[in-house]
Design a protein around this motif. Structure first.
Motif, PDB file in Angstrom:
ATOM      1  N   ASN A   1     -14.929  54.003 -54.510  1.00 51.10           N
ATOM      2  CA  ASN A   1     -15.846  53.296 -53.828  1.00 51.10           C
ATOM      3  C   ASN A   1     -17.385  53.811 -53.989  1.00 51.10           C
ATOM      4  OD1 ASN A   1     -13.823  53.176 -51.432  1.00 51.10           O
ATOM      5  ND2 ASN A   1     -14.391  51.177 -52.142  1.00 51.10           N
ATOM      6  N   GLY A   2     -18.212  53.019 -54.260  1.00 47.21           N
ATOM      7  CA  GLY A   2     -19.671  53.445 -54.365  1.00 47.21           C
ATOM      8  C   GLY A   2     -20.063  53.796 -55.831  1.00 47.21           C
ATOM      9  N   ALA A   3     -19.163  53.588 -56.774  1.00 48.44           N
ATOM     10  CA  ALA A   3     -19.227  54.285 -58.167  1.00 48.44           C
ATOM     11  C   ALA A   3     -20.165  53.854 -58.968  1.00 48.44           C
ATOM     12  CB  ALA A   3     -17.920  54.486 -58.935  1.00 48.44           C
ATOM     13  N   GLY A   4     -20.542  52.504 -58.723  1.00 45.03           N
ATOM     14  CA  GLY A   4     -21.448  51.741 -59.493  1.00 45.03           C
ATOM     15  C   GLY A   4     -21.029  50.635 -60.297  1.00 45.03           C
ATOM     16  N   LYS A   5     -19.810  50.142 -60.006  1.00 44.83           N
ATOM     17  CA  LYS A   5     -19.148  49.102 -60.795  1.00 44.83           C
ATOM     18  C   LYS A   5     -19.874  47.783 -60.499  1.00 44.83           C
ATOM     19  CE  LYS A   5     -15.144  49.793 -58.519  1.00 44.83           C
ATOM     20  NZ  LYS A   5     -15.661  50.881 -57.383  1.00 44.83           N
ATOM     21  N   THR A   6     -19.932  47.418 -59.306  1.00 43.36           N
ATOM     22  CA  THR A   6     -20.507  46.308 -59.116  1.00 43.36           C
ATOM     23  C   THR A   6     -22.042  46.248 -59.845  1.00 43.36           C
ATOM     24  OG1 THR A   6     -19.379  45.682 -57.095  1.00 43.36           O
ATOM     25  CG2 THR A   6     -21.479  44.642 -57.236  1.00 43.36           C
ATOM     26  N   THR A   7     -22.776  47.073 -59.634  1.00 48.51           N
ATOM     27  CA  THR A   7     -24.224  47.381 -60.252  1.00 48.51           C
ATOM     28  C   THR A   7     -24.165  47.399 -61.561  1.00 48.51           C
ATOM     29  OG1 THR A   7     -24.683  49.021 -58.365  1.00 48.51           O
ATOM     30  CG2 THR A   7     -26.216  48.816 -60.274  1.00 48.51           C
TER      31      THR A   7
ATOM     32  N   GLN B   1     -17.870  39.824 -54.960  1.00 46.58           N
ATOM     33  CA  GLN B   1     -16.938  40.225 -54.450  1.00 46.58           C
ATOM     34  C   GLN B   1     -16.981  39.555 -52.754  1.00 46.58           C
ATOM     35  OE1 GLN B   1     -18.168  44.390 -54.198  1.00 46.58           O
ATOM     36  NE2 GLN B   1     -16.451  45.080 -52.752  1.00 46.58           N
TER      37      GLN B   1
ATOM     38  N   HIS C   1      -9.483  47.408 -57.431  1.00 47.84           N
ATOM     39  CA  HIS C   1      -8.977  48.569 -56.800  1.00 47.84           C
ATOM     40  C   HIS C   1      -7.572  48.837 -56.743  1.00 47.84           C
ATOM     41  CE1 HIS C   1     -12.643  50.728 -55.312  1.00 47.84           C
ATOM     42  NE2 HIS C   1     -13.157  49.483 -55.003  1.00 47.84           N
TER      43      HIS C   1
HETATM   44  N1  LIG Z   1     -29.655  46.803 -54.201  1.00 48.59           N
HETATM   45  C1  LIG Z   1     -29.506  48.056 -54.180  1.00 48.59           C
HETATM   46  N2  LIG Z   1     -30.352  48.936 -53.363  1.00 48.59           N
HETATM   47  C2  LIG Z   1     -30.146  50.378 -53.290  1.00 48.59           C
HETATM   48  N3  LIG Z   1     -28.799  50.878 -53.551  1.00 48.59           N
HETATM   49  C3  LIG Z   1     -27.913  50.335 -53.991  1.00 48.59           C
HETATM   50  C4  LIG Z   1     -28.201  48.763 -54.230  1.00 48.59           C
HETATM   51  N4  LIG Z   1     -26.888  48.307 -54.883  1.00 48.59           N
HETATM   52  C5  LIG Z   1     -26.115  49.416 -54.811  1.00 48.59           C
HETATM   53  N5  LIG Z   1     -26.561  50.253 -54.489  1.00 48.59           N
HETATM   54  C6  LIG Z   1     -26.029  51.737 -54.298  1.00 48.59           C
HETATM   55  O1  LIG Z   1     -25.572  51.870 -55.582  1.00 48.59           O
HETATM   56  C7  LIG Z   1     -24.270  52.770 -55.552  1.00 48.59           C
HETATM   57  C8  LIG Z   1     -23.289  51.973 -56.225  1.00 48.59           C
HETATM   58  O2  LIG Z   1     -22.811  50.809 -55.688  1.00 48.59           O
HETATM   59  P1  LIG Z   1     -22.019  49.760 -56.208  1.00 48.59           P
HETATM   60  O3  LIG Z   1     -21.990  48.342 -55.076  1.00 48.59           O
HETATM   61  O4  LIG Z   1     -22.362  49.205 -57.662  1.00 48.59           O
HETATM   62  O5  LIG Z   1     -20.499  50.350 -56.172  1.00 48.59           O
HETATM   63  P2  LIG Z   1     -19.378  49.931 -56.463  1.00 48.59           P
HETATM   64  O6  LIG Z   1     -18.443  50.963 -57.523  1.00 48.59           O
HETATM   65  O7  LIG Z   1     -19.164  48.605 -56.842  1.00 48.59           O
HETATM   66  O8  LIG Z   1     -18.558  50.337 -55.041  1.00 48.59           O
HETATM   67  P3  LIG Z   1     -17.268  49.530 -54.423  1.00 48.59           P
HETATM   68  O9  LIG Z   1     -15.963  49.756 -54.977  1.00 48.59           O
HETATM   69  O10 LIG Z   1     -17.409  50.003 -52.876  1.00 48.59           O
HETATM   70  O11 LIG Z   1     -17.579  48.120 -54.208  1.00 48.59           O
HETATM   71  C9  LIG Z   1     -24.013  52.808 -54.195  1.00 48.59           C
HETATM   72  O12 LIG Z   1     -24.548  54.085 -53.505  1.00 48.59           O
HETATM   73  C10 LIG Z   1     -24.945  51.677 -53.353  1.00 48.59           C
HETATM   74  O13 LIG Z   1     -25.357  52.095 -52.013  1.00 48.59           O
END
Ligand SMILES: Nc1ncnc2c1ncn2[C@@H]1O[C@H](COP(=O)(O)OP(=O)(O)OP(=O)(O)O)[C@@H](O)[C@H]1O
Length: 240
Positions: free
Chosen positions: A38-44, A85, A195
């Motif tokens: 979680n929070g690794a950066g995948k969606t970003t 998501q 996941h």
């Molecule tokens: N628009 C934003 N502004 C600031 N921080 C952000 C933004 N979008 C994401 N983040 C941060 O970037 C990091 C990566 O988030 P992201 O949603 O990409 O993770 P993820 O791997 O998709 O997580 P998950 O599996 O929980 O969905 C997290 O610390 C999140 O809080």
């Protein structure tokens, strides 16, 4: 042939480096799983590729062309679509009207019979209700099926899926696995954030693993899931 390639993609939000120097590729015809804690950066990462949030640095290539920073609309018209998501259809439109929006405004090619095209996509994802139902009445499972139909309605070459299987029951998981496989069989390449191991192991040809914004592994699913770095990222290291 690589349908998608990223070179050193980095995304910063102020002082937070959400994605750090990620280079990876998606081969035409494959299902690549993008996994990580979680929070690794995948969606970003998906957002940087799809044009929703341009990378701070690095490059994105789609179908061999540099597309870094292109808008989501342009990426969609080039053949990249996605699900979210948390799906957000137009709540006051019907199911059919929502899919028609993608058919009409996001398509890679002109569609003659737009209503038939939209209905075919809803049938393809086995949408469980009538097509004239208002979207504001749908539950999570129905919203996810609709989101998938909307993504397919633009006739994509590459489809990004973001946790399509989350929140589904055991039976619904089997159904969604079969539908994703059917999408690939029609020639659409898939990059999926997921996941649930049952889905990953059943579908993904290869995996790329992100931890704290960094890519720590990429390769065939069987190999990557045995990689000690990947196991450590998921389970942590035991303290002495
Ligand atoms: N628009 C934003 N502004 C600031 N921080 C952000 C933004 N979008 C994401 N983040 C941060 O970037 C990091 C990566 O988030 P992201 O949603 O990409 O993770 P993820 O791997 O998709 O997580 P998950 O599996 O929980 O969905 C997290 O610390 C999140 O809080």
């Amino acid at each position: 042939m690589n349908i998608l390639e990223t070179k050193g993609v980095t995304k910063r939000f102020g002082g937070l480096v959400a994605v750090n120097d990620v280079s990876l590729h998606v081969e035409a015809g494959e299902i690549l799983g993008l996994i990580g804690p979680n929070g690794a950066g995948k969606t970003t990462f998906q957002n940087t590729v799809a044009g929703l949030d341009p990378p701070t640095s690095g490059e994105v290539y789609f179908l061999g062309n540099k597309v870094t920073g292109f808008s989501p609309q342009v990426m969609c018209s080039l053949g990249l679509s996605r699900t979210f998501q948390i799906p957000r259809p137009f709540p006051k439109l019907t199911v059919l009207e929502n899919v028609l929006v993608s058919t009409v405004f996001g398509n890679t090619e002109p569609v003659a019979d737009k209503v038939k095209h939209a209905r075919d996509k809803l049938d393809f994802v086995e949408f469980p209700l009538g097509h004239n139902v208002l979207c504001e009445t749908l539950n999570t499972v129905q919203l996810k099926r609709l989101d998938l139909a909307r993504a397919l309605a633009s006739s994509p070459k590459l489809c990004l899926l973001d946790e399509l299987a989350s929140g589904l029951s055991e039976v619904e998981l089997e159904d969604i696995i079969a539908i994703i496989r059917k999408i690939r069989d029609t020639g659409v390449t898939i990059l999926m954030v997921e996941h649930i191991m049952q889905v990953i192991m059943n579908l993904c040809d290869r995996l790329a693993v992100i931890s704290f914004g960094n890519k720590i592994a990429e390769g065939p699913t069987g190999e990557v899931t045995k990689n000690p770095k990947v196991i450590e990222a998921y389970l942590g290291v035991e303290e002495d």
